[in-house]
Design a protein around this motif. Structure first.
Motif, PDB file in Angstrom:
ATOM      1  N   ASP A  86      24.204 -19.936 -49.909  1.00 46.99           N
ATOM      2  CA  ASP A  86      23.270 -21.160 -50.350  1.00 46.99           C
ATOM      3  C   ASP A  86      24.031 -22.503 -50.510  1.00 46.99           C
ATOM      4  OD1 ASP A  86      21.424 -19.321 -50.518  1.00 46.99           O
ATOM      5  OD2 ASP A  86      20.933 -19.079 -52.459  1.00 46.99           O
ATOM      6  N   ALA A  87      25.021 -22.412 -51.250  1.00 47.51           N
ATOM      7  CA  ALA A  87      25.899 -23.676 -51.459  1.00 47.51           C
ATOM      8  C   ALA A  87      26.361 -24.479 -50.211  1.00 47.51           C
ATOM      9  CB  ALA A  87      27.019 -23.331 -52.189  1.00 47.51           C
ATOM     10  N   LEU A  88      26.972 -23.475 -49.303  1.00 45.11           N
ATOM     11  CA  LEU A  88      27.193 -24.114 -47.950  1.00 45.11           C
ATOM     12  C   LEU A  88      26.159 -24.446 -46.971  1.00 45.11           C
ATOM     13  CD1 LEU A  88      30.066 -21.332 -47.382  1.00 45.11           C
ATOM     14  CD2 LEU A  88      30.424 -23.767 -47.487  1.00 45.11           C
ATOM     15  N   VAL A  89      25.107 -23.707 -47.018  1.00 41.66           N
ATOM     16  CA  VAL A  89      23.992 -24.379 -46.313  1.00 41.66           C
ATOM     17  C   VAL A  89      23.505 -25.445 -46.894  1.00 41.66           C
ATOM     18  CG1 VAL A  89      21.502 -23.695 -45.789  1.00 41.66           C
ATOM     19  CG2 VAL A  89      23.220 -22.068 -45.776  1.00 41.66           C
ATOM     20  N   ARG A  90      23.288 -25.912 -48.387  1.00 39.74           N
ATOM     21  CA  ARG A  90      22.890 -26.826 -48.759  1.00 39.74           C
ATOM     22  C   ARG A  90      23.834 -28.263 -48.703  1.00 39.74           C
ATOM     23  NH1 ARG A  90      21.604 -28.164 -55.320  1.00 39.74           N
ATOM     24  NH2 ARG A  90      21.450 -30.427 -55.013  1.00 39.74           N
ATOM     25  N   VAL A  91      25.185 -27.686 -48.728  1.00 41.25           N
ATOM     26  CA  VAL A  91      26.135 -28.919 -48.457  1.00 41.25           C
ATOM     27  C   VAL A  91      26.132 -29.582 -46.987  1.00 41.25           C
ATOM     28  CG1 VAL A  91      28.454 -29.333 -48.462  1.00 41.25           C
ATOM     29  CG2 VAL A  91      27.587 -28.272 -50.353  1.00 41.25           C
ATOM     30  N   ALA A  92      25.868 -28.512 -45.887  1.00 39.42           N
ATOM     31  CA  ALA A  92      26.032 -28.659 -44.683  1.00 39.42           C
ATOM     32  C   ALA A  92      24.812 -29.652 -44.384  1.00 39.42           C
ATOM     33  CB  ALA A  92      26.088 -27.772 -43.901  1.00 39.42           C
ATOM     34  N   GLU A  94      22.690 -31.360 -46.409  1.00 39.65           N
ATOM     35  CA  GLU A  94      23.044 -32.728 -46.984  1.00 39.65           C
ATOM     36  C   GLU A  94      23.865 -33.423 -45.998  1.00 39.65           C
ATOM     37  OE1 GLU A  94      21.411 -31.353 -51.429  1.00 39.65           O
ATOM     38  OE2 GLU A  94      23.497 -32.183 -51.155  1.00 39.65           O
ATOM     39  N   CYS A  95      24.805 -33.167 -45.572  1.00 45.63           N
ATOM     40  CA  CYS A  95      25.748 -33.819 -44.924  1.00 45.63           C
ATOM     41  C   CYS A  95      25.270 -34.307 -43.594  1.00 45.63           C
ATOM     42  CB  CYS A  95      26.938 -33.032 -44.530  1.00 45.63           C
ATOM     43  SG  CYS A  95      27.954 -33.502 -43.347  1.00 45.63           S
ATOM     44  N   ALA A  96      24.508 -33.418 -42.885  1.00 42.62           N
ATOM     45  CA  ALA A  96      23.655 -34.114 -41.523  1.00 42.62           C
ATOM     46  C   ALA A  96      22.817 -34.953 -42.195  1.00 42.62           C
ATOM     47  CB  ALA A  96      23.151 -32.874 -40.971  1.00 42.62           C
ATOM     48  N   GLU A  97      21.933 -34.867 -43.146  1.00 41.14           N
ATOM     49  CA  GLU A  97      20.918 -35.934 -43.528  1.00 41.14           C
ATOM     50  C   GLU A  97      21.341 -37.049 -43.820  1.00 41.14           C
ATOM     51  OE1 GLU A  97      19.108 -33.423 -46.808  1.00 41.14           O
ATOM     52  OE2 GLU A  97      17.176 -34.596 -45.966  1.00 41.14           O
ATOM     53  N   ASP A  98      22.631 -37.020 -44.621  1.00 44.99           N
ATOM     54  CA  ASP A  98      23.146 -38.589 -44.882  1.00 44.99           C
ATOM     55  C   ASP A  98      23.694 -39.232 -43.787  1.00 44.99           C
ATOM     56  OD1 ASP A  98      22.350 -37.527 -47.415  1.00 44.99           O
ATOM     57  OD2 ASP A  98      24.363 -37.026 -48.324  1.00 44.99           O
ATOM     58  N   LEU A  99      24.342 -38.335 -43.169  1.00 43.80           N
ATOM     59  CA  LEU A  99      24.946 -39.172 -41.813  1.00 43.80           C
ATOM     60  C   LEU A  99      24.070 -39.793 -41.044  1.00 43.80           C
ATOM     61  CD1 LEU A  99      27.645 -36.612 -40.722  1.00 43.80           C
ATOM     62  CD2 LEU A  99      28.054 -38.789 -42.115  1.00 43.80           C
ATOM     63  N   ALA A 100      22.744 -38.749 -40.923  1.00 43.10           N
ATOM     64  CA  ALA A 100      21.650 -39.269 -40.011  1.00 43.10           C
ATOM     65  C   ALA A 100      21.116 -40.679 -40.606  1.00 43.10           C
ATOM     66  CB  ALA A 100      20.544 -38.303 -39.946  1.00 43.10           C
ATOM     67  N   ASN A 131      26.761 -23.502 -40.131  1.00 43.10           N
ATOM     68  CA  ASN A 131      26.022 -23.937 -38.990  1.00 43.10           C
ATOM     69  C   ASN A 131      24.381 -24.071 -39.129  1.00 43.10           C
ATOM     70  OD1 ASN A 131      28.325 -23.818 -37.337  1.00 43.10           O
ATOM     71  ND2 ASN A 131      27.851 -21.821 -36.144  1.00 43.10           N
ATOM     72  N   ALA A 132      24.197 -22.827 -39.938  1.00 44.98           N
ATOM     73  CA  ALA A 132      22.479 -22.982 -40.494  1.00 44.98           C
ATOM     74  C   ALA A 132      22.385 -24.183 -41.178  1.00 44.98           C
ATOM     75  CB  ALA A 132      22.382 -21.625 -41.455  1.00 44.98           C
ATOM     76  N   GLY A 133      23.356 -24.621 -42.095  1.00 43.28           N
ATOM     77  CA  GLY A 133      22.962 -25.837 -42.852  1.00 43.28           C
ATOM     78  C   GLY A 133      23.043 -27.042 -41.989  1.00 43.28           C
ATOM     79  N   PHE A 134      23.822 -27.106 -40.892  1.00 43.07           N
ATOM     80  CA  PHE A 134      23.867 -28.110 -39.999  1.00 43.07           C
ATOM     81  C   PHE A 134      22.491 -28.269 -39.167  1.00 43.07           C
ATOM     82  CE2 PHE A 134      28.565 -28.364 -39.789  1.00 43.07           C
ATOM     83  CZ  PHE A 134      28.766 -29.458 -40.806  1.00 43.07           C
ATOM     84  N   ARG A 135      22.124 -27.127 -38.693  1.00 43.14           N
ATOM     85  CA  ARG A 135      20.663 -27.165 -38.091  1.00 43.14           C
ATOM     86  C   ARG A 135      19.535 -27.594 -38.861  1.00 43.14           C
ATOM     87  NH1 ARG A 135      24.492 -25.926 -35.224  1.00 43.14           N
ATOM     88  NH2 ARG A 135      24.573 -28.133 -35.411  1.00 43.14           N
ATOM     89  N   GLU A 136      19.392 -27.076 -40.208  1.00 47.44           N
ATOM     90  CA  GLU A 136      18.551 -27.443 -41.005  1.00 47.44           C
ATOM     91  C   GLU A 136      18.467 -28.931 -41.271  1.00 47.44           C
ATOM     92  OE1 GLU A 136      15.903 -26.440 -42.550  1.00 47.44           O
ATOM     93  OE2 GLU A 136      15.561 -27.553 -44.220  1.00 47.44           O
ATOM     94  N   GLY A 137      19.788 -29.390 -41.612  1.00 46.20           N
ATOM     95  CA  GLY A 137      19.925 -31.167 -41.697  1.00 46.20           C
ATOM     96  C   GLY A 137      19.452 -31.926 -40.670  1.00 46.20           C
ATOM     97  N   GLU A 138      19.809 -31.237 -39.362  1.00 41.82           N
ATOM     98  CA  GLU A 138      19.232 -31.884 -38.111  1.00 41.82           C
ATOM     99  C   GLU A 138      17.792 -32.094 -38.392  1.00 41.82           C
ATOM    100  OE1 GLU A 138      22.922 -30.778 -35.151  1.00 41.82           O
ATOM    101  OE2 GLU A 138      21.113 -29.686 -35.188  1.00 41.82           O
ATOM    102  N   ARG A 139      17.076 -30.983 -38.376  1.00 39.27           N
ATOM    103  CA  ARG A 139      15.689 -30.710 -38.573  1.00 39.27           C
ATOM    104  C   ARG A 139      15.046 -31.963 -39.511  1.00 39.27           C
ATOM    105  NH1 ARG A 139      11.757 -28.800 -41.248  1.00 39.27           N
ATOM    106  NH2 ARG A 139      13.339 -27.981 -42.820  1.00 39.27           N
ATOM    107  N   ARG A 140      15.619 -31.823 -40.566  1.00 38.49           N
ATOM    108  CA  ARG A 140      15.080 -32.551 -41.685  1.00 38.49           C
ATOM    109  C   ARG A 140      15.423 -34.268 -41.340  1.00 38.49           C
ATOM    110  NH1 ARG A 140      18.194 -30.758 -47.081  1.00 38.49           N
ATOM    111  NH2 ARG A 140      17.780 -28.646 -46.836  1.00 38.49           N
ATOM    112  N   ALA A 141      16.493 -34.473 -40.871  1.00 36.73           N
ATOM    113  CA  ALA A 141      16.825 -35.825 -40.257  1.00 36.73           C
ATOM    114  C   ALA A 141      15.432 -36.275 -39.391  1.00 36.73           C
ATOM    115  CB  ALA A 141      17.881 -35.972 -39.526  1.00 36.73           C
TER     116      ALA A 141
END
Ligand SMILES: O=c1[nH]cnc2c1ncn2[C@H]1C[C@H](O)[C@@H](CO)O1
Ligand SMILES: [Zn+2]
Length: 388
Positions: A86-92, A94-100, A131-141
């Motif tokens: 859960d922590a890794l998914v969340r951090v990844a 948020e990383c993608a969201e913040d960068l976007a 990887n799952a976190g990055f995909r989620e972040g891309e989607r939220r972005a």
């Protein structure tokens, strides 16, 4: 608000400009509030502060040590809260969201899977969670109207002995979110040649890798990374400046290694604020990026660790615009350099350059034309005819 002039980017334009990030550590870019949240949820009681603002400041101050070894000590706290799926998914995510949100359209974000095994995850589970976190972040972005694509780089720690295993992991996931390999950690005493087996393996697999080199240690580290290990890119590489002589009249002469780096278009992943904190450069104005850009090395601009450096891609560019007077054309040049140097396939890099980056900068460069302000200069007497 600051009035835009042709070519000179305002902070708002810098944020909106499409940017490409090749060197950013996942465990160096957490939101301070997230560190506090996960520490509470998982029972980690080692944080030096529990107020997010104070914790953010603590990371910056502690990393401002003038030494890479002390800078790296701060990662004990971020890695401590990155031990569950859960922590890794969340951090990844948020990383993608913040960068976007900061205008980054393509990022390669790195982390060391071997540092996330303390609560029982396997290396594969770590990679799949990120990887799952990055995909989620891309989607939220995308939902927020921002476009970003994130690839992972798997890092092996240079003082440890798991580089072959991590290289194999990178190779296994190369068609599933992982685009390459890296080694990081304290440089002095841990030359890249300690990990030759891993690099030889990746070369035989036609895979890509970058090596942290020429940051805390000088030319021998860069030379080994390129000529013994075969790195595609250099993480930092700032010390290449030691092989360049500038005469009193401004004439410049390049040694053999600096010539090689420039002639072969070796991408340099420069991280100005991080270098100031670890003592690799004295100030933005004196940072080697100024001279290397003038000499047309393949220079790119990066964040390294957004949390420890209190930075973002936009802030790195703001500092460079202040120090060197860079224009939107310069920003575009750095960004195209980065996109050319990415580890994704050539046709995709080219499409990002032609369909995303160049049109993005063209639009920003044209904005001044539509500002009412620049047409409101009073006419000099008798100038009406001359205007025609
Ligand atoms: O700038 C750096 N140089 C060397 N190692 C670094 C740097 N920034 C972060 N690291 C280390 C600390 C992290 O825990 C590790 C993986 O991201 O990489
Ligand atoms: Zn780094």
């Amino acid at each position: 608000m600051q009035k835009p002039k042709p070519g000179v980017p305002t902070p708002d334009q810098i944020r909106r400009a499409p940017k490409v990030l090749l060197h950013d550590h996942l465990d160096g870019g957490l939101r301070p509030g997230t560190v506090v949240d996960i520490a509470r949820e998982t029972g980690y009681d080692g944080l030096p502060e529990t107020d997010p603002d104070k914790l953010g400041m603590w990371f910056r101050d502690a990393a401002d040590s003038g030494s890479l070894e002390r800078y790296l000590e701060t990662f004990a706290h971020t890695c401590a809260v990155m031990q569950t799926r859960d922590a890794l998914v969340r951090v990844a995510a948020e990383c993608a969201e913040d960068l976007a949100a900061d205008g980054v359209v393509y990022a390669e974000v790195r982390y060391a899977p071997e540092q996330h095994l303390e609560a029982g995850l396997t290396l594969e589970e770590v990679v799949e969670a990120v990887n799952a976190g990055f995909r989620e972040g891309e989607r939220r972005a995308k939902e927020d109207g921002n476009r970003i694509r994130v690839g992972a780089l798997l890092t092996a720690m240079r003082h440890a002995a798991r580089s072959q295993e991590i290289a194999e992991l990178a190779n296994h996931y190369r068609d599933s979110g992982v685009v390459g390999f890296d080694i990081a950690g304290a440089e002095a005493g841990y030359p890249p040649t300690r990990h030759l087996d891993a690099f030889d393996y990746l070369k035989r697999e036609n895979n890509h890798f970058t090596i942290h080199a020429g940051e805390a240690f000088g030319l021998p580290s860069i030379w080994q990374a390129l000529q013994w290990c075969g790195a595609d890119r250099l993480g930092h590489g700032v010390r290449i400046i030691d092989d360049i002589e500038e005469g009193p009249g401004g004439e410049v002469s390049l040694g053999r290694l600096a010539s090689y780096v420039r002639d072969k278009r070796v991408p340099l992943e420069m991280c100005p604020t991080s270098n100031l904190q670890t003592g690799a450069a004295a100030s933005y104005a004196e940072h080697p990026i100024g001279l290397l850009r003038r000499l047309y090395f393949r220079v790119t601009v990066n964040t390294d660790n957004r949390l420890m450096s209190g930075t973002s891609m936009s802030r790195e560019f703001e500092h460079l615009v202040d120090a060197f007077g860079y224009t939107l054309d310069d920003m575009q040049w750095f960004t195209v350099n980065a996109m050319k140097s990415a580890f994704i396939p050539f046709d995709e890099r080219l499409a990002m350059i032609n369909e995303v980056i160049k049109p993005g900068y063209a639009e920003l460069k044209a904005e001044w034309l539509f500002e009412a302000g620049h047409r409101e200069r009073p006419l000099a007497s008798g100038s009406a005819a001359a205007e025609g």
